[in-house]
Design a protein around this motif. Structure first.
Motif, PDB file in Angstrom:
ATOM      1  N   ASN A  67       4.637   1.752   1.120  1.00 23.43           N
ATOM      2  CA  ASN A  67       5.348   3.107   0.089  1.00 23.43           C
ATOM      3  C   ASN A  67       4.482   3.469  -0.970  1.00 23.43           C
ATOM      4  O   ASN A  67       4.161   4.209  -1.500  1.00 23.43           O
ATOM      5  N   SER A 126       0.685   4.041  -0.572  1.00 19.18           N
ATOM      6  CA  SER A 126       1.191   5.854  -0.198  1.00 19.18           C
ATOM      7  C   SER A 126       1.053   6.397  -1.130  1.00 19.18           C
ATOM      8  O   SER A 126       0.521   7.701  -0.894  1.00 19.18           O
ATOM      9  N   GLU A 127       2.174   6.384  -2.018  1.00 19.55           N
ATOM     10  CA  GLU A 127       2.662   7.720  -3.120  1.00 19.55           C
ATOM     11  C   GLU A 127       0.880   7.234  -4.065  1.00 19.55           C
ATOM     12  O   GLU A 127       0.781   8.437  -4.400  1.00 19.55           O
ATOM     13  N   ARG A 157       4.036  13.839   2.103  1.00 18.18           N
ATOM     14  CA  ARG A 157       4.504  13.909   1.358  1.00 18.18           C
ATOM     15  C   ARG A 157       6.401  13.706   1.573  1.00 18.18           C
ATOM     16  O   ARG A 157       6.923  13.141   1.433  1.00 18.18           O
ATOM     17  N   LEU A 205       6.430  10.653   3.834  1.00 12.45           N
ATOM     18  CA  LEU A 205       6.353   9.446   2.546  1.00 12.45           C
ATOM     19  C   LEU A 205       7.396   9.116   2.351  1.00 12.45           C
ATOM     20  O   LEU A 205       8.466   7.997   1.632  1.00 12.45           O
ATOM     21  N   THR A 213       9.959   7.978   4.787  1.00 16.76           N
ATOM     22  CA  THR A 213      10.043   6.341   5.019  1.00 16.76           C
ATOM     23  C   THR A 213      10.657   5.821   3.511  1.00 16.76           C
ATOM     24  O   THR A 213      10.810   4.867   4.313  1.00 16.76           O
ATOM     25  N   LYS A 214      10.209   5.931   2.995  1.00 16.73           N
ATOM     26  CA  LYS A 214      10.578   5.797   1.331  1.00 16.73           C
ATOM     27  C   LYS A 214      12.567   5.776   1.510  1.00 16.73           C
ATOM     28  O   LYS A 214      13.250   4.795   1.185  1.00 16.73           O
ATOM     29  N   ILE A 260      -2.240   8.618   5.657  1.00 13.95           N
ATOM     30  CA  ILE A 260      -1.996   9.277   3.916  1.00 13.95           C
ATOM     31  C   ILE A 260      -3.586   9.148   3.788  1.00 13.95           C
ATOM     32  O   ILE A 260      -4.912   9.648   3.111  1.00 13.95           O
TER      33      ILE A 260
END
Ligand SMILES: Cc1cc2nc3c(=O)[nH]c(=O)nc-3n(C[C@H](O)[C@H](O)[C@H](O)COP(=O)(O)OP(=O)(O)OC[C@H]3O[C@@H](n4cnc5c(N)ncnc54)[C@H](O)[C@@H]3O)c2cc1C
Length: 381
Positions: A251, A254-255, A289, A292, A295-296, A331
């Protein structure tokens, strides 16, 4: 239900991020070639972020699994090869298992050195014949007087060379009786007791992946973790906790990549417009977004369940481990398309990140199908 982080959580994120920008940022691009400098590990330990869930009794930071997930996120934002986050997450979950199930002698011998960064602790479960079927392992051990003698081979083991060079070893699974889940014992085996061979991987090369040979390897019996023949269950406990940090590391990556991509489409123009003004691109950013965020939240929930000692942890950590690497790859692909030709260059760094993420798709900390197996077993039980 409270979705906010505590002041302490926020402070940990801020301090860790600043430390990593300063100490890891300048060297992160070289980690694939030169490995994680041991000096960095010692500095990270002095900040209290090596094996941070270990208790203060062993000079650990006594952090929660949620806080260790925050650290894993921040690490992979800086080292997008994923090597440093792998080192971190292994050397967090497995010392936790030592503290939870080990005897006082092994805890005293290892845990101070782990929290000070002097010893690395990983796990050695997978064998040449396979990794998913942990109950099917063939490496064997027998206890003679106060020694354990181990024979067999482990494969694709992270951190073998680091443990050999700098100190430490692996919580190793071997059969001591019968067949199936019971009859497997877990013990700490120092890397110095073994012949170790490095495997050349396609990614996250800053931490080694190794073959370990056990040829009448002898260890003292107090290196056995917990009770004989309970090793399978201890390993599942370790994997359930390690998977939270795997997901958190994915994550974080990804961010970082999505933020870079969004910056890029805000500034890059085509056909007289910014890329973000094409809805085919801005809607894709909106979708990513949202995914994500989902998932976070799932990952934080898994960490929350770990901190609550909940029996729902195995399912939620499997769900987080199932989703997070797949989303990271998605992503990476989208951002690569937004970047155009630049995305295909080594300079952009996306290929390095993708090569690292693939390790979590194929297997490390459990293959995706095994995550589905854990989740579906719960659904249909
Ligand atoms: C970079 C890297 C680092 C690693 N580090 C470690 C480590 O430190 N310690 C360690 O012990 N292991 C480590 N591993 C090994 C990892 O745990 C295994 O890759 C994983 O458990 C899968 O085992 P396998 O690769 O042998 O695949 P297999 O078990 O042979 O599985 C092959 C394929 O079959 C699928 N499959 C298997 N069983 C089922 C089923 N019942 N239903 C449906 N599909 C199934 C799997 O999903 C997979 O796609 C590492 C792996 C990698 C890639």
């Amino acid at each position: 239900m409270d979705f906010s982080f505590t002041e302490e959580d926020l402070e940990i994120r801020k301090n860790v991020s600043e430390f990593l920008q300063r100490e890891l940022g300048p060297i992160s691009k070289n980690i694939d070639n030169s490995g994680i400098p041991h000096d960095f590990i010692l500095k990270a330990a002095s900040q209290g972020i090596i094996a941070p869930v270990v208790s203060s009794k062993y000079n650990g930071s006594n952090l929660t699994f949620l806080q260790s997930a925050i650290i894993a996120e921040e690490i992979s934002k800086v080292d997008t090869s994923m090597a440093t986050s792998v080192y971190f997450l292994l050397d967090n979950a497995w010392p936790y298992i030592i503290e939870k199930y080990g005897n006082d002698s092994i805890k005293d011998e290892l845990l101070y050195d782990v929290t000070s960064g002097k010893k690395f602790i990983g796990v050695a479960s997978t064998e040449p014949s396979g990794g998913s079927d942990v109950a099917g392992i063939k490496t064997s051990g027998r206890v003679e007087k106060n020694r354990v003698i181990i024979n067999g081979q482990k494969m694709y083991i992270s951190g073998g060379m680091e443990a050999y060079k700098y100190g430490g070893g692996h919580l190793t699974l071997f059969r001591t009786s019968g067949t199936g889940h019971s009859g497997i014992t877990m013990a700490y085996v120092p890397a110095s007791a073994l012949k170790i061979e490095k495997i050349e991987n396609m990614g996250r090369m800053g931490i080694s992946t190794c073959i370990m040979y056990y040829e009448n390897t002898e260890i003292p019996d107090y290196y056995i973790i917990g009770d004989m023949n309970r090793g399978f269950y201890y390993s599942m406990d370790g994997f359930n906790h390690a998977r939270i940090a795997v997901a958190a590391a994915c994550n974080g990556l990804s961010e970082k990549i999505l933020d870079l991509g969004i910056d890029y489409i805000k500034n890059r123009s085509a056909f007289g417009k910014k890329l973000m003004d094409f809805q085919s691109i801005s809607f894709e950013a909106a979708e990513l977004r949202t995914e994500l965020e989902m998932t976070k939240l799932l990952t934080y929930k898994a960490a929350y369940l770990a901190d609550k000692n909940s029996d729902e942890l195995p399912v939620y950590s499997a769900m987080a481990k199932l989703r997070a690497p797949q989303l990271a790859l998605k992503i990476l692909k989208s951002v690569m398309m937004w970047y155009g030709a630049y995305g295909y260059t080594k300079d952009a760094g996306l290929e390095r990140a993708a090569r690292g993420i693939y390790s979590y798709l194929v297997g490390a900390e459990g293959a995706l199908n095994i995550m589905k197996l854990i989740i579906s077993k719960r659904i249909f039980s």
